[in-house]
Motif scaffolding. Structure first.
Motif, PDB file in Angstrom:
ATOM      1  N   ARG A   2      32.908  37.410  38.834  1.00  0.00           N
ATOM      2  CA  ARG A   2      34.016  37.321  39.802  1.00  0.00           C
ATOM      3  C   ARG A   2      35.207  38.088  39.238  1.00  0.00           C
ATOM      4  O   ARG A   2      35.685  37.784  38.141  1.00  0.00           O
ATOM      5  CB  ARG A   2      34.390  35.868  40.033  1.00  0.00           C
ATOM      6  CG  ARG A   2      33.267  35.050  40.679  1.00  0.00           C
ATOM      7  CD  ARG A   2      33.523  33.582  40.545  1.00  0.00           C
ATOM      8  NE  ARG A   2      33.668  33.299  39.111  1.00  0.00           N
ATOM      9  CZ  ARG A   2      34.072  32.154  38.602  1.00  0.00           C
ATOM     10  NH1 ARG A   2      34.399  31.167  39.377  1.00  0.00           N
ATOM     11  NH2 ARG A   2      34.155  31.982  37.305  1.00  0.00           N
ATOM     12  N   ALA A  23      32.622  46.295  43.751  1.00  0.00           N
ATOM     13  CA  ALA A  23      31.612  45.665  44.608  1.00  0.00           C
ATOM     14  C   ALA A  23      30.284  46.424  44.525  1.00  0.00           C
ATOM     15  O   ALA A  23      29.212  45.810  44.457  1.00  0.00           O
ATOM     16  CB  ALA A  23      32.112  45.590  46.044  1.00  0.00           C
ATOM     17  N   HIS A  27      29.568  43.174  41.648  1.00  0.00           N
ATOM     18  CA  HIS A  27      30.468  42.063  41.350  1.00  0.00           C
ATOM     19  C   HIS A  27      31.143  41.545  42.620  1.00  0.00           C
ATOM     20  O   HIS A  27      31.329  42.276  43.587  1.00  0.00           O
ATOM     21  CB  HIS A  27      31.529  42.497  40.334  1.00  0.00           C
ATOM     22  CG  HIS A  27      30.946  43.032  39.068  1.00  0.00           C
ATOM     23  ND1 HIS A  27      30.339  42.226  38.135  1.00  0.00           N
ATOM     24  CD2 HIS A  27      30.858  44.297  38.584  1.00  0.00           C
ATOM     25  CE1 HIS A  27      29.915  42.977  37.133  1.00  0.00           C
ATOM     26  NE2 HIS A  27      30.219  44.227  37.378  1.00  0.00           N
ATOM     27  N   GLU A  28      31.539  40.300  42.562  1.00  0.00           N
ATOM     28  CA  GLU A  28      32.307  39.667  43.635  1.00  0.00           C
ATOM     29  C   GLU A  28      33.779  39.987  43.391  1.00  0.00           C
ATOM     30  O   GLU A  28      34.270  39.806  42.277  1.00  0.00           O
ATOM     31  CB  GLU A  28      32.061  38.160  43.550  1.00  0.00           C
ATOM     32  CG  GLU A  28      32.702  37.324  44.595  1.00  0.00           C
ATOM     33  CD  GLU A  28      32.393  35.849  44.365  1.00  0.00           C
ATOM     34  OE1 GLU A  28      33.304  35.033  44.595  1.00  0.00           O
ATOM     35  OE2 GLU A  28      31.264  35.525  43.938  1.00  0.00           O
ATOM     36  N   GLU A  30      37.881  39.600  44.574  1.00  0.00           N
ATOM     37  CA  GLU A  30      38.926  38.952  45.369  1.00  0.00           C
ATOM     38  C   GLU A  30      40.199  39.774  45.236  1.00  0.00           C
ATOM     39  O   GLU A  30      40.691  39.997  44.128  1.00  0.00           O
ATOM     40  CB  GLU A  30      39.167  37.519  44.912  1.00  0.00           C
ATOM     41  CG  GLU A  30      40.182  36.810  45.786  1.00  0.00           C
ATOM     42  CD  GLU A  30      40.354  35.333  45.486  1.00  0.00           C
ATOM     43  OE1 GLU A  30      41.170  34.692  46.176  1.00  0.00           O
ATOM     44  OE2 GLU A  30      39.686  34.824  44.564  1.00  0.00           O
TER      45      GLU A  30
END
Length: 145
Positions: A2, A23, A27-28, A30
């Protein structure tokens, strides 16, 4: 993994491209802003990324401003964060291996996007070596107390 990401106006354009790249690496991501190139104060964007890393809601953080310096100064004020302005893939590797760095701060104005992509790739894929470096990192982190 994350990854929390943010930028001020000086890093907005590269942040958008780095977000997609992270991405693509699997990977995630935010995104904590900003959402355009209108002038903003970088501490307002560095802080939530640093807090996400400190709290464990993100594993690593990526911050982009004009130089990376202001973001690093801000993020490193948050307990549990080890942030630095990084300008080469070699520094990114050493930052992870020797310092267990968890927030990389990039220059959106003085470092080319391709170099920043490589920095991010190395930052996200390099492990902390531990060993003799663990004691040194513990000493650094004790300063948070």
């Amino acid at each position: 993994m994350r990854v929390a990401i943010a930028a001020d106006h000086g890093g907005f354009e590269q942040k958008e491209q780095l977000k997609a790249y992270i991405a693509e690496l699997g990977h995630e991501v935010e995104d904590f802003g900003t959402t355009n190139e209108k002038s903003v104060d970088y501490p307002d964007y560095a802080l939530p990324v640093a807090q996400a890393v400190s709290s464990g809601s993100a594993d690593r953080g990526v911050l982009v401003c004009g130089t990376g310096i202001g973001m690093a100064l801000t993020a490193d004020k948050v307990a549990g964060v080890r942030a630095s302005s990084i300008t080469s893939p070699q520094f990114a590797e050493l930052f992870r291996q020797h310092n267990n760095g968890n927030v990389v701060c990039l220059s959106g104005r003085f470092v080319d996007l391709d170099v920043n992509k490589e920095i991010v790739k190395v930052f996200l894929s390099t492990d902390f070596e531990g060993g003799r470096h663990a004691q040194r990192v513990e000493k650094i982190m004790a300063l948070d107390d």
